[in-house]
Design a protein around this motif. Structure first.
Motif, PDB file in Angstrom:
ATOM      1  N   ASN A   1      41.550  37.762  40.395  1.00 61.28           N
ATOM      2  CA  ASN A   1      41.537  39.126  39.867  1.00 61.28           C
ATOM      3  C   ASN A   1      40.657  39.203  38.632  1.00 61.28           C
ATOM      4  O   ASN A   1      41.037  38.749  37.556  1.00 61.28           O
ATOM      5  N   LEU A   2      39.480  39.766  38.797  1.00 59.69           N
ATOM      6  CA  LEU A   2      38.527  39.923  37.712  1.00 59.69           C
ATOM      7  C   LEU A   2      38.519  41.371  37.243  1.00 59.69           C
ATOM      8  O   LEU A   2      38.868  42.271  38.007  1.00 59.69           O
ATOM      9  N   PRO A   3      38.126  41.634  36.013  1.00 57.24           N
ATOM     10  CA  PRO A   3      38.046  43.028  35.565  1.00 57.24           C
ATOM     11  C   PRO A   3      37.118  43.872  36.435  1.00 57.24           C
ATOM     12  O   PRO A   3      37.369  45.056  36.656  1.00 57.24           O
ATOM     13  N   SER A   4      36.068  43.256  36.959  1.00 60.77           N
ATOM     14  CA  SER A   4      35.064  43.995  37.720  1.00 60.77           C
ATOM     15  C   SER A   4      35.371  44.098  39.207  1.00 60.77           C
ATOM     16  O   SER A   4      34.927  45.036  39.881  1.00 60.77           O
ATOM     17  N   LYS A   5      36.131  43.143  39.748  1.00 58.26           N
ATOM     18  CA  LYS A   5      36.406  43.133  41.179  1.00 58.26           C
ATOM     19  C   LYS A   5      37.575  42.195  41.469  1.00 58.26           C
ATOM     20  O   LYS A   5      37.736  41.170  40.801  1.00 58.26           O
ATOM     21  N   GLN A   6      38.368  42.550  42.481  1.00 59.58           N
ATOM     22  CA  GLN A   6      39.513  41.726  42.853  1.00 59.58           C
ATOM     23  C   GLN A   6      39.293  41.148  44.253  1.00 59.58           C
ATOM     24  O   GLN A   6      38.756  41.818  45.130  1.00 59.58           O
ATOM     25  N   PHE A   7      39.719  39.896  44.422  1.00 59.79           N
ATOM     26  CA  PHE A   7      39.590  39.216  45.704  1.00 59.79           C
ATOM     27  C   PHE A   7      40.967  38.699  46.121  1.00 59.79           C
ATOM     28  O   PHE A   7      41.724  38.196  45.287  1.00 59.79           O
ATOM     29  N   PRO A   8      41.296  38.768  47.412  1.00 66.78           N
ATOM     30  CA  PRO A   8      42.617  38.328  47.868  1.00 66.78           C
ATOM     31  C   PRO A   8      42.808  36.814  47.828  1.00 66.78           C
ATOM     32  O   PRO A   8      43.938  36.332  47.860  1.00 66.78           O
ATOM     33  N   SER A   9      41.707  36.061  47.774  1.00 67.30           N
ATOM     34  CA  SER A   9      41.812  34.601  47.766  1.00 67.30           C
ATOM     35  C   SER A   9      40.556  34.009  47.137  1.00 67.30           C
ATOM     36  O   SER A   9      39.536  34.698  46.960  1.00 67.30           O
ATOM     37  N   ARG A  10      40.620  32.726  46.815  1.00 68.00           N
ATOM     38  CA  ARG A  10      39.450  32.042  46.283  1.00 68.00           C
ATOM     39  C   ARG A  10      38.327  31.988  47.309  1.00 68.00           C
ATOM     40  O   ARG A  10      37.154  32.119  46.970  1.00 68.00           O
ATOM     41  N   LYS A  11      38.696  31.774  48.569  1.00 71.64           N
ATOM     42  CA  LYS A  11      37.679  31.737  49.624  1.00 71.64           C
ATOM     43  C   LYS A  11      36.947  33.072  49.725  1.00 71.64           C
ATOM     44  O   LYS A  11      35.716  33.116  49.860  1.00 71.64           O
ATOM     45  N   ALA A  12      37.695  34.166  49.634  1.00 71.62           N
ATOM     46  CA  ALA A  12      37.073  35.484  49.697  1.00 71.62           C
ATOM     47  C   ALA A  12      36.112  35.689  48.533  1.00 71.62           C
ATOM     48  O   ALA A  12      35.027  36.260  48.695  1.00 71.62           O
ATOM     49  N   ALA A  13      36.496  35.218  47.337  1.00 70.21           N
ATOM     50  CA  ALA A  13      35.625  35.335  46.170  1.00 70.21           C
ATOM     51  C   ALA A  13      34.352  34.522  46.354  1.00 70.21           C
ATOM     52  O   ALA A  13      33.244  35.003  46.072  1.00 70.21           O
TER      53      ALA A  13
ATOM     54  N   THR B   1      31.424  28.319  42.023  1.00 72.83           N
ATOM     55  CA  THR B   1      32.566  27.872  42.828  1.00 72.83           C
ATOM     56  C   THR B   1      33.574  27.123  41.967  1.00 72.83           C
ATOM     57  O   THR B   1      34.783  27.248  42.169  1.00 72.83           O
ATOM     58  N   SER B   2      33.083  26.346  41.001  1.00 67.97           N
ATOM     59  CA  SER B   2      34.000  25.647  40.096  1.00 67.97           C
ATOM     60  C   SER B   2      34.783  26.641  39.245  1.00 67.97           C
ATOM     61  O   SER B   2      35.969  26.445  38.971  1.00 67.97           O
ATOM     62  N   ALA B   3      34.115  27.710  38.819  1.00 62.61           N
ATOM     63  CA  ALA B   3      34.800  28.733  38.030  1.00 62.61           C
ATOM     64  C   ALA B   3      35.889  29.403  38.857  1.00 62.61           C
ATOM     65  O   ALA B   3      36.989  29.670  38.363  1.00 62.61           O
ATOM     66  N   ILE B   4      35.605  29.661  40.128  1.00 60.37           N
ATOM     67  CA  ILE B   4      36.598  30.276  41.011  1.00 60.37           C
ATOM     68  C   ILE B   4      37.751  29.319  41.255  1.00 60.37           C
ATOM     69  O   ILE B   4      38.919  29.723  41.326  1.00 60.37           O
ATOM     70  N   ASP B   5      37.444  28.028  41.360  1.00 62.82           N
ATOM     71  CA  ASP B   5      38.452  27.020  41.693  1.00 62.82           C
ATOM     72  C   ASP B   5      39.241  26.510  40.499  1.00 62.82           C
ATOM     73  O   ASP B   5      40.031  25.575  40.639  1.00 62.82           O
TER      74      ASP B   5
ATOM     75  N   GLU C   1      41.661  25.200  38.216  1.00 61.67           N
ATOM     76  CA  GLU C   1      43.072  24.879  38.447  1.00 61.67           C
ATOM     77  C   GLU C   1      43.759  24.609  37.116  1.00 61.67           C
ATOM     78  O   GLU C   1      43.112  24.322  36.118  1.00 61.67           O
ATOM     79  N   GLY C   2      45.052  24.702  37.149  1.00 55.64           N
ATOM     80  CA  GLY C   2      45.808  24.298  35.981  1.00 55.64           C
ATOM     81  C   GLY C   2      46.299  25.468  35.158  1.00 55.64           C
ATOM     82  O   GLY C   2      45.927  26.622  35.348  1.00 55.64           O
ATOM     83  N   ILE C   3      47.135  25.150  34.223  1.00 55.44           N
ATOM     84  CA  ILE C   3      47.831  26.147  33.434  1.00 55.44           C
ATOM     85  C   ILE C   3      46.878  26.985  32.590  1.00 55.44           C
ATOM     86  O   ILE C   3      47.074  28.184  32.401  1.00 55.44           O
ATOM     87  N   LYS C   4      45.805  26.392  32.085  1.00 49.69           N
ATOM     88  CA  LYS C   4      44.896  27.129  31.206  1.00 49.69           C
ATOM     89  C   LYS C   4      44.283  28.310  31.937  1.00 49.69           C
ATOM     90  O   LYS C   4      44.239  29.436  31.413  1.00 49.69           O
ATOM     91  N   SER C   5      43.795  28.075  33.127  1.00 48.46           N
ATOM     92  CA  SER C   5      43.193  29.154  33.911  1.00 48.46           C
ATOM     93  C   SER C   5      44.211  30.222  34.262  1.00 48.46           C
ATOM     94  O   SER C   5      43.941  31.428  34.173  1.00 48.46           O
ATOM     95  N   ASP C   6      45.409  29.791  34.668  1.00 47.34           N
ATOM     96  CA  ASP C   6      46.464  30.742  35.029  1.00 47.34           C
ATOM     97  C   ASP C   6      46.878  31.602  33.837  1.00 47.34           C
ATOM     98  O   ASP C   6      47.071  32.811  33.969  1.00 47.34           O
ATOM     99  N   VAL C   7      47.011  30.974  32.676  1.00 51.08           N
ATOM    100  CA  VAL C   7      47.429  31.719  31.486  1.00 51.08           C
ATOM    101  C   VAL C   7      46.358  32.729  31.085  1.00 51.08           C
ATOM    102  O   VAL C   7      46.667  33.877  30.736  1.00 51.08           O
ATOM    103  N   LYS C   8      45.095  32.338  31.147  1.00 51.80           N
ATOM    104  CA  LYS C   8      44.021  33.264  30.801  1.00 51.80           C
ATOM    105  C   LYS C   8      44.072  34.515  31.678  1.00 51.80           C
ATOM    106  O   LYS C   8      43.911  35.638  31.194  1.00 51.80           O
ATOM    107  N   ASP C   9      44.286  34.307  32.970  1.00 48.72           N
ATOM    108  CA  ASP C   9      44.375  35.444  33.879  1.00 48.72           C
ATOM    109  C   ASP C   9      45.573  36.326  33.532  1.00 48.72           C
ATOM    110  O   ASP C   9      45.491  37.561  33.572  1.00 48.72           O
ATOM    111  N   ALA C  10      46.697  35.701  33.190  1.00 45.17           N
ATOM    112  CA  ALA C  10      47.898  36.455  32.841  1.00 45.17           C
ATOM    113  C   ALA C  10      47.701  37.243  31.544  1.00 45.17           C
ATOM    114  O   ALA C  10      48.098  38.404  31.448  1.00 45.17           O
ATOM    115  N   LEU C  11      47.084  36.605  30.557  1.00 46.67           N
ATOM    116  CA  LEU C  11      46.840  37.285  29.284  1.00 46.67           C
ATOM    117  C   LEU C  11      45.930  38.488  29.484  1.00 46.67           C
ATOM    118  O   LEU C  11      46.126  39.545  28.871  1.00 46.67           O
TER     119      LEU C  11
END
Length: 225
Positions: free
Chosen positions: A8-20, A105-109, A111-121
């Motif tokens: 889920n990006l501010p500019s566009k949302q994708f249902p999965s990493r593969k879709a992104a 692709t690495s940015a989309i992939d 993993e880990g708490i840091k990436s998840d927290v950033k998205d939540a914030l």
């Protein structure tokens, strides 16, 4: 099998990493010619949003990103010399003229708490972000903070952050709470953790207060960063 993890990006949302990945590959990487600059405002916005998501963003941004362009991946450094000779990649050209390859692709992939927290914030302060944008347009003409040019409409504007950047802002907040792993997130039905909200009401309020105190949002035209 775990739940698909949305991007889920501010500019566009994708249902999965593969879709992104498929979208960026088809709409951007394989759409432009070699050495061609990415110019479509949505394409530019998605790439900057993915760069914000990347844990190595500060290193890649350097003095600041002037533009994205397409180049053969084999012209890069290190491990990428093992790719096919005709493989194409998305590159960054900085404001100081330096260039670097970048793995979307690495940015989309991430993993880990840091990436998840950033998205939540990001999700938690979405209403504040939109309110800032709407208030600016209600007050009168809005000019791009980067170019000084008039932004024609609300839909052409995006909220970004300046001194501190989004990466610096979230990093500082996480440090105040004792680290990324101390920030509690909601989970996806006991399976794959799906970011999107903070599980602890006190942390959620602390983040909103921190954002209001330290964030310096700016408005830029979607085609400019």
């Amino acid at each position: 099998m775990g739940a698909r993890k949305p991007v889920n990006l501010p500019s566009k949302q994708f249902p999965s990493r593969k879709a992104a990945k498929d979208w960026v590959r088809d709409e951007i990487k394989d759409h432009y010619g070699l050495e061609e600059v990415v110019t479509d405002p949505l394409h530019v916005a998605v790439l900057f949003d993915l760069l914000d998501r990347d844990d190595d963003a500060d290193e890649k941004v350097g003095a600041g990103v002037a533009e994205f362009f397409i180049r053969l991946t084999s012209l890069g450094q290190g491990h990428i010399r093992y790719v096919k000779s005709d493989a194409r990649g998305i590159w960054i050209r900085r404001v100081d003229g330096s260039e670097d390859d970048w793995s979307y692709t690495s940015a989309i992939d991430q993993e880990g708490i840091k990436s998840d927290v950033k998205d939540a914030l990001r999700a938690v302060i979405n209403d504040e972000r939109l309110a800032f944008r709407d208030s600016a347009f209600n007050a009168g003409p809005v000019y791009c903070d980067r170019t000084g040019k008039l932004i024609a409409s609300l839909q052409d504007a995006e909220v970004r952050y300046k001194d501190p950047s989004w990466a610096q802002l979230t990093e500082s907040f996480a440090k105040e709470l004792g680290g990324w792993d101390k920030i509690l997130l909601t989970a996806g039905e006991g399976r794959t953790q799906i970011s999107g909200s903070l599980a602890d009401a006190h942390q959620l309020q602390a983040w909103k207060s921190y954002w209001h105190q330290h964030a310096r949002p700016i408005l830029v035209a979607k085609s400019v960063r």
